[in-house]
Write an enzyme that holds these catalytic residues in place. Sequence first.
Site, PDB file in Angstrom:
ATOM      1  N   ASN A 188     103.791 -30.105 -31.181  1.00  0.00           N
ATOM      2  CA  ASN A 188     104.461 -30.688 -32.348  1.00  0.00           C
ATOM      3  C   ASN A 188     104.917 -32.116 -32.042  1.00  0.00           C
ATOM      4  OD1 ASN A 188     105.322 -30.719 -34.977  1.00  0.00           O
ATOM      5  ND2 ASN A 188     107.022 -29.299 -34.692  1.00  0.00           N
ATOM      6  N   HIS A 246     113.661 -26.844 -41.015  1.00  0.00           N
ATOM      7  CA  HIS A 246     112.785 -25.676 -41.059  1.00  0.00           C
ATOM      8  C   HIS A 246     113.218 -24.662 -42.118  1.00  0.00           C
ATOM      9  CE1 HIS A 246     111.185 -27.018 -37.130  1.00  0.00           C
ATOM     10  NE2 HIS A 246     110.139 -26.297 -37.444  1.00  0.00           N
TER      11      HIS A 246
END
Length: 483
Positions: free
Chosen positions: A317, A353
């Site tokens: 990521n 998130h």
Amino acid sequence: MAVVEKFIQDIADNLGASEMAIRFLLSLFAGYPLAFLYRSFIFGRSPNIQHIYFTICGISLCYFNYGTDVVHSMINIAVTYILLLVCPGSKFSILFGFIFNSLYLVIAYYKCTDQTLTWTTPQCVICLRLTAVVFDVYDGQKSKEKLSEDQKESAISEVPSLLAICGQTYYFGTFLAGPQFNIKRYLQFVNGEFDDPLHKGPSRSVGPGLTRMSIGILYIAMYQIGGLLFNEEHMLSDDFMNHYFLTRCAYVLFYGRILFCQYIGCWLIAEGVCILNGLSYNGKDENGNILWDGIQNVKPYPLETATSFHGLISAFNINTNLWMAKYLFKRLRFMGSKLLSQSVTLFYLALWHGLKTGYYMNFFLEFFMVNTENQMTALSKKVPAIQKLSSMPSLQPFVWVVKKTFITFSLSYALVSFGLLEWNKYFKVYGSIYYIGHVIFMLVPLVVYLFAKVPISVYTSHRRNQSRELKEEKVTDWIPSTC
């Protein structure tokens, strides 16, 4: 439309996946024919034509997945563009842009709390992308002497057109799952700055792009097949408790590892599209070979061979981590504490998130894991016996296996909460293995602190002159940033 719906449903039934997941995956693969069409008919034309093409493709994919909820991304784009027209480059613009995009996303999570793979999936990508545009325009109003090196790479002096912002936002290669890339790279791309006028024939990005796609498919296959063996249904069942303790730990290890494959596969497939288009162009190496890692989000080989948390962070990521470091962590210097800036950044990362408690538990554990690793590394450097033992050639294979197993289990332990999300679920799993991860990573800092209080002469017969230095050193002095 009924034929398409039936086709998607049949695939979902055969693979044991949800219809939304199949739509999402088909949309990722749709980027390849769209990229070939772009290279054949749109590439090299005026920037506005390219903006329109990317916008139409992105909106179509969004509608295919989420229907009329595509309007939410349009609202975010409209508000951001108006903000840039009214007060570009002002502190108010970056404050309002950050709060508005983040708050819109948080409200979306609250409204869609009982669903998965909703329009919030691309919305979280859009949130960071549009916020970055506001920051880049802000940086572009400063003199270059006041900018850091990473800010110089993305700062733009003029407000992009509405078409340009739409084109970057809806770019079909990264619209659904990322990775992130700044608007300056996008503008350079559509303006032909990544093109080689001397090259004739098929694009040289075809081979690297399809290779990336193939590796992504392999990871998706591992996720799909591995999920049949290691899944949350069994992990939450009463039968799970009948296994031996080490068997339960091994199950957690493989569950987290399989969950990892899902994200790696999606990013690799998306990156393949970006390479095929040419957006990933990153200059040439010393031998004249083109580098296609301009927006690389995962490095499979370094990731698979990493034996430390820092190694994992640097290979996984990548662009989201860079975004958090560049647009948030480094701009919190006024707080006067790296540890505090790090905590705020990780909290925002969890909030980005979603609102489920599992996200916060995951990043809470990773925070302790990374900083515990920093402390242990610093301590080991002060104990010659440990350094000598760990550097013995004959022990290297054994040391690598132990470190790799430990780091994989630790990350998987944290990912249990990321995958299960609900506190009553992940606490049940953690309880089944006696919260071993919590115990280790919360007790180790205390143990390290006690070791730091002990003179070196206690555990090594030489370097006595350093005992006072080690005794006075505090563990908190060994904690650098994880970003």
